[in-house]
Design a protein around this motif. Structure first.
Motif, short mmCIF file in Angstrom:
data_model
loop_
_atom_site.label_atom_id
_atom_site.label_comp_id
_atom_site.label_asym_id
_atom_site.label_seq_id
_atom_site.Cartn_x
_atom_site.Cartn_y
_atom_site.Cartn_z
N LEU A 151 30.53 -38.60 -13.73
CA LEU A 151 31.74 -39.10 -14.25
C LEU A 151 31.66 -39.25 -15.56
O LEU A 151 32.82 -38.85 -16.29
CB LEU A 151 31.78 -40.45 -13.52
N GLN A 152 30.71 -39.54 -16.19
CA GLN A 152 30.46 -39.52 -17.82
C GLN A 152 30.62 -38.25 -18.14
O GLN A 152 31.21 -38.12 -19.48
CB GLN A 152 29.07 -40.31 -18.12
N ASN A 153 30.24 -37.30 -17.31
CA ASN A 153 30.22 -35.76 -17.80
C ASN A 153 31.49 -35.16 -17.68
O ASN A 153 31.75 -33.95 -17.84
CB ASN A 153 29.18 -34.81 -17.30
N ARG B 18 36.08 -35.61 -12.44
CA ARG B 18 36.84 -36.61 -11.88
C ARG B 18 37.38 -36.38 -10.54
O ARG B 18 37.58 -35.47 -10.08
CB ARG B 18 38.19 -36.75 -12.87
N ASP C 28 27.98 -51.03 -19.45
CA ASP C 28 26.90 -50.28 -19.98
C ASP C 28 25.94 -50.10 -18.99
O ASP C 28 25.21 -50.91 -18.17
CB ASP C 28 26.07 -51.51 -20.88
N TRP C 29 26.18 -49.07 -18.50
CA TRP C 29 25.60 -48.44 -17.26
C TRP C 29 24.05 -48.38 -17.43
O TRP C 29 23.22 -48.32 -16.48
CB TRP C 29 26.23 -47.04 -16.57
N ARG C 30 23.43 -47.85 -18.45
CA ARG C 30 22.17 -48.12 -18.78
C ARG C 30 21.45 -49.31 -18.06
O ARG C 30 20.45 -49.32 -17.49
CB ARG C 30 21.65 -47.72 -19.95
N ILE D 63 27.62 -41.77 -11.35
CA ILE D 63 28.34 -42.08 -12.72
C ILE D 63 27.80 -41.22 -13.69
O ILE D 63 28.76 -41.07 -14.67
CB ILE D 63 27.59 -43.27 -12.75
N HIS D 64 26.82 -40.53 -13.58
CA HIS D 64 26.48 -39.67 -14.90
C HIS D 64 27.55 -38.41 -14.69
O HIS D 64 27.98 -37.96 -15.93
CB HIS D 64 25.03 -39.14 -14.76
N LEU E 246 33.86 -46.86 -16.85
CA LEU E 246 33.06 -46.37 -18.02
C LEU E 246 32.60 -47.05 -18.99
O LEU E 246 31.31 -46.84 -19.57
CB LEU E 246 33.26 -44.61 -18.49
N SER E 247 33.28 -47.87 -19.40
CA SER E 247 33.19 -49.00 -20.62
C SER E 247 31.86 -49.85 -20.57
O SER E 247 31.62 -50.37 -21.42
CB SER E 247 34.41 -49.56 -20.91
N LYS F 162 38.24 -44.95 -17.04
CA LYS F 162 38.02 -45.25 -18.46
C LYS F 162 37.39 -46.71 -18.55
O LYS F 162 36.35 -46.86 -19.20
CB LYS F 162 39.05 -45.28 -19.28
#
Length: 817
Positions: free
Chosen positions: A593-595, A598, A561-563, A590-591, A558-559, A555
């Motif tokens: 993981l965001q989707n 896990r 700013d990956w962009r 990472i994408h 993912l917090s 968590k």
């Protein structure tokens, strides 16, 4: 008494046969059923549950099973850090470890990271890197900094053109921010030793001249019965390994197994020497006193049956018995030889009426003093039955039963042997008789002078007693031979201290519950380290956090700013020649993981990796609960009392244990218990003597040798600057019991008239005790020599007070010579 005596007298052969059969039956039962207890935590009973629980945990930690090996080249000129010598040492270590594995004696053997293990761990950590991400070890603001990202990518590019980079290319490109590398570095920092380095995947000392092999046996180090065969095997393996190579090299071992065997062998050797010397001395004393060796053999019968009876009852009552119970209990029952000596002295020197049974006369003459002595000695041990310490209960029960049996046999069975003691006194009795006649004649005319001398000695002793020092360091009682001590120093200087006395323990009913508690412990220790409150520490959190922490780590990850980070990485990568899609695999993960995809690290992942040896030393199951231990080292002169308070606030199932402090707490409890029970014993004995004598003055006179003897002994030990330890306190019980016997014997002897056999019996019994236990002072083992250090002066002072003070006090009491 006469009727019981006659009953045994008429049926003596049947009685003797009965006791012989009963003794053999009890002995066989004891041999078949006795089980010795090695777990010292069971010495502390339910009244000290907290300490008992901590001792139990400490006894279960991995270091109790740990055995270390050091391999080095013998030739100092040849043993220099070089690729060639590293290769030699690794080759020797491989052969040695292979033989260790073939022996089947070890749970784990760790000395190097195998190539497939390294690859596996790299793969596992890369796959689970997001779950192991720790926000606290990164400055996340730098991920948006162009210069920082450029610097990271330049280092990666340099690594990619190396041999390591060619092999690790797929992993490096999947982690341009170095998250996995930082995680590995953090894991590597979880080490309580500063002097070990990994070279060619092998554990080397800091100077690269030695290889360290860390093993864990399948049993505890204090299990001597299993340790001895193991060490014999190891010696053979070392010899076989040395025959394999022409190079001269040394393999040295260090571990609790060696200390335990070293101590056991030394004790056995010392006791054998002491047994031989004391046996020779006792035989000489009995021959000089009674002129017949048979007297000694018969005198030992009550003691032997007393010890067997005591053991029999202990085996019936307790599921296991601690070794310390047998040692001290047998020692205390051994004082019953005084009863036999008293009887035979009465037989040899007492006035005989040959018209009646002289054996009955001999025992009848001393029955009162024997009975009073037995009751007062036994009450000391009965009081200890109410102790909160289990082993004191065992000693009390063992001694009380043994002494009771010995007393009964002395009173009713010993006279039935109708042993004819020489009518003419032995050489020792003759000489002592002349000495006592002279001394007692002098004392009758100079009573006040003698009382003044004794009073002065007592006052000085009391003053000196306040200066006496108590040694709380129980480790100082262990004997370590010079060779083992030398190896210990070498390991310490070479690898640092591989153990830690500071533990933080988490307990729970499931693995996840202890892991969640361990997460909190890690963050607290990490914070303390950053504040420089503590030194290094070990905790499994960096490679096995709880599921809850892994979810939080993802968590936190993912917090970010990956962009923006992706845009920065690609822009800086182009500047130094990376293709646009070079890091697509990283951002694809990472994408995903965001989707919601896990991947968590599990205990199975760790158990199938090089971290397994670390895990086995920290996490274990005991009595249907899981226990997880963290270690930390305090800095020199550092105060981490605040940390300990914070640990206590983490939860009811988390607590701090300092192994040194824990031992000191046990010693403190023992001191308090022993002090209290000795005081209570003296109080009860005083009441008992008042009841028996119906006179306070007589009671205090009978008690005086024991009380004054202990005070003078403590003063004397303070004068010669001898330390008192917990073993010395136990020896005090023996001096107290003997002092009571001697005081009562002499009190009864001089109450009406001076019976010449009693002082002579006291001297013979005293010298017998000195040769039995005082000679322990020559032992190299401090625990054993401490007994002798107190008993030697203790018995001498008790004898002096009984022989010379009691007659003077009785004479003053009765106002006559």
């Amino acid at each position: 008494m006469k009727s019981i005596y006659n009953l045994f007298n008429k049926r003596f052969n049947i009685t003797l046969f009965f006791f012989a059969v009963l003794s053999v039956a009890m002995l066989i039962f004891v041999i078949l059923n006795i089980r010795f207890e090695y777990d010292i935590s069971r010495l502390i009973s339910s009244s000290n549950e907290d300490i008992a629980k901590k001792i139990k945990l400490v006894s279960q930690i991995g270091s109790v099973e740990q055995l270390l090996f050091d391999i080095s080249l013998s030739d100092e000129n040849d043993n220099k850090p070089s690729q060639r010598n590293h290769h030699k040492l690794i080759k020797i270590a491989n052969t040695f470890v292979k033989k260790l594995e073939e022996s089947g004696e070890f749970k784990t053997i760790f000395y190097k990271m195998k190539d497939d293990q390294m690859e596996k761990i790299q793969k596992t950590l890369y796959e689970k890197r997001f779950a192991l991400y720790q926000q606290s070890i990164f400055n996340t603001e730098q991920f948006y900094n162009d210069n920082y990202i450029l610097e990271l990518l330049e280092k990666m590019k340099f690594k990619l053109i190396s041999l390591e980079g060619i092999i690790m290319k797929q992993y490096l490109l999947k982690d341009p921010l170095g998250i996995t590398q930082r995680t590995i570095k953090n894991i590597a920092g979880q080490n309580v030793s500063y002097s070990i380095k990994l070279k060619q995947n092998v554990l080397f000392s800091e100077d690269e001249k030695h290889i360290l092999i860390i093993t864990k046996t399948k049993f505890k180090s204090f299990d001597i019965e299993k340790s001895k065969p193991l060490l014999e095997k190891l010696n053979k393996i070392i010899i076989e390994t040395k025959k394999t190579y022409k190079d001269r090299f040394e393999i040295k071992a260090l571990g609790g197994h060696l200390y335990a065997i070293n101590a056991a062998d030394q004790i056995k050797s010392d006791l054998m020497l002491i047994f031989i010397l004391s046996t020779i001395g006792i035989i000489l004393i009995y021959l000089l006193s009674f002129r017949r060796l048979k007297v000694l053999l018969i005198s030992l019968i009550p003691i032997f049956l007393g010890i067997i009876s005591g053991l029999f009852c202990l085996v019936l009552i307790f599921d296991s018995i601690n070794g310390i119970t047998i040692i001290f209990g047998s020692t205390l029952i051994g004082i019953c030889i005084d009863y036999s000596t008293h009887y035979f002295s009465s037989h040899a020197l007492g006035d005989q009426d040959h018209k009646h049974d002289i054996n009955f006369q001999a025992i009848h003459r001393i029955k009162k003093s024997l009975t009073f002595g037995y009751l007062s000695t036994t009450i000391v041990f009965i009081v200890f039955i109410f102790s909160g310490l289990r082993f004191l209960k065992e000693i009390a029960l063992f001694s009380a039963i043994g002494i009771s049996v010995a007393f009964f046999l002395t009173l009713f069975i010993l006279p039935q042997f109708k042993l004819k003691v020489s009518e003419k006194p032995g050489f020792l009795f003759q000489k002592l008789n002349l000495i006592f006649d002279t001394i007692y004649s002098f004392s009758q005319n100079h009573r006040l002078a003698i009382l003044s001398i004794f009073s002065l000695i007592l006052v000085l002793s009391v003053l000196l007693t306040f200066r006496s020092s108590f040694n709380n360091d129980i480790t100082s009682l262990n004997y370590v031979n010079p060779q083992l001590k030398k190896i210990e120093k070498e390991f310490l200087s070479r690898y640092g201290d591989l153990s830690s006395s500071n533990l933080v323990v988490a307990t729970g009913k499931s693995i996840q519950s202890v892991l969640e508690q361990n997460d909190r412990i890690y963050h607290l220790l990490d914070k303390s380290k950053k504040k420089k409150e503590i030194g290094s520490f070990f905790n499994i959190y960096p490679f096995l956090p709880s599921d809850a922490s892994q979810k939080q780590n993802i968590k936190d990850f993912l917090s970010l700013d990956w962009r923006l980070i992706e845009k920065t990485v690609k822009a800086q990568g182009r500047k130094i020649g990376f293709k646009e899609n070079a890091f697509d695999s990283f951002f694809k993960d990472i994408h995903e993981l965001q989707n919601g995809k896990r991947s968590y690290i599990t205990i199975n992942d760790v158990q199938d990796s090089p971290f397994a040896s670390y895990l086995s030393g920290a996490l274990f199951e005991q009595e249907k609960q899981f226990i997880l231990i963290s270690y930390f080292k305090g800095k020199e002169n550092s105060d981490f009392s605040t940390l300990i308070k914070e640990i206590d606030q983490l939860g009811d199932n988390i607590f701090y244990v300092n192994q040194v402090d824990l031992v000191n707490q046990v010693i403190k409890i023992l001191k308090e218990q022993m002090r209290n029970f000795i005081i209570f014993s003296l109080l009860f004995i005083t009441i008992l003597l008042i009841v028996l004598y119906r006179n306070i003055k007589k009671s205090l006179i009978a008690l005086s040798p024991a009380l004054f003897g202990i005070i003078t002994t403590l003063g004397f030990l303070s004068l010669i600057e001898a330390e008192i330890n917990i073993v010395s306190v136990f020896a005090m019980i023996l001096v107290l019991g003997i002092g009571l016997d001697y005081g009562i014997f002499m009190m009864e002897a001089v109450k009406e008239k001076m019976e010449k056999h009693t002082p002579l019996a006291v001297v013979v019994a005293g010298f017998t005790t000195l040769l039995s236990f005082g000679i322990l002072i020559i032992s190299e083992n401090k625990a054993i020599s401490s007994i002798g250090m107190l008993i030697l002066p203790g018995i001498l002072f008790v004898m002096i007070y009984a022989l010379f003070l009691v007659p003077v006090l009785v004479q003053l009491l009765y106002k006559r010579k």
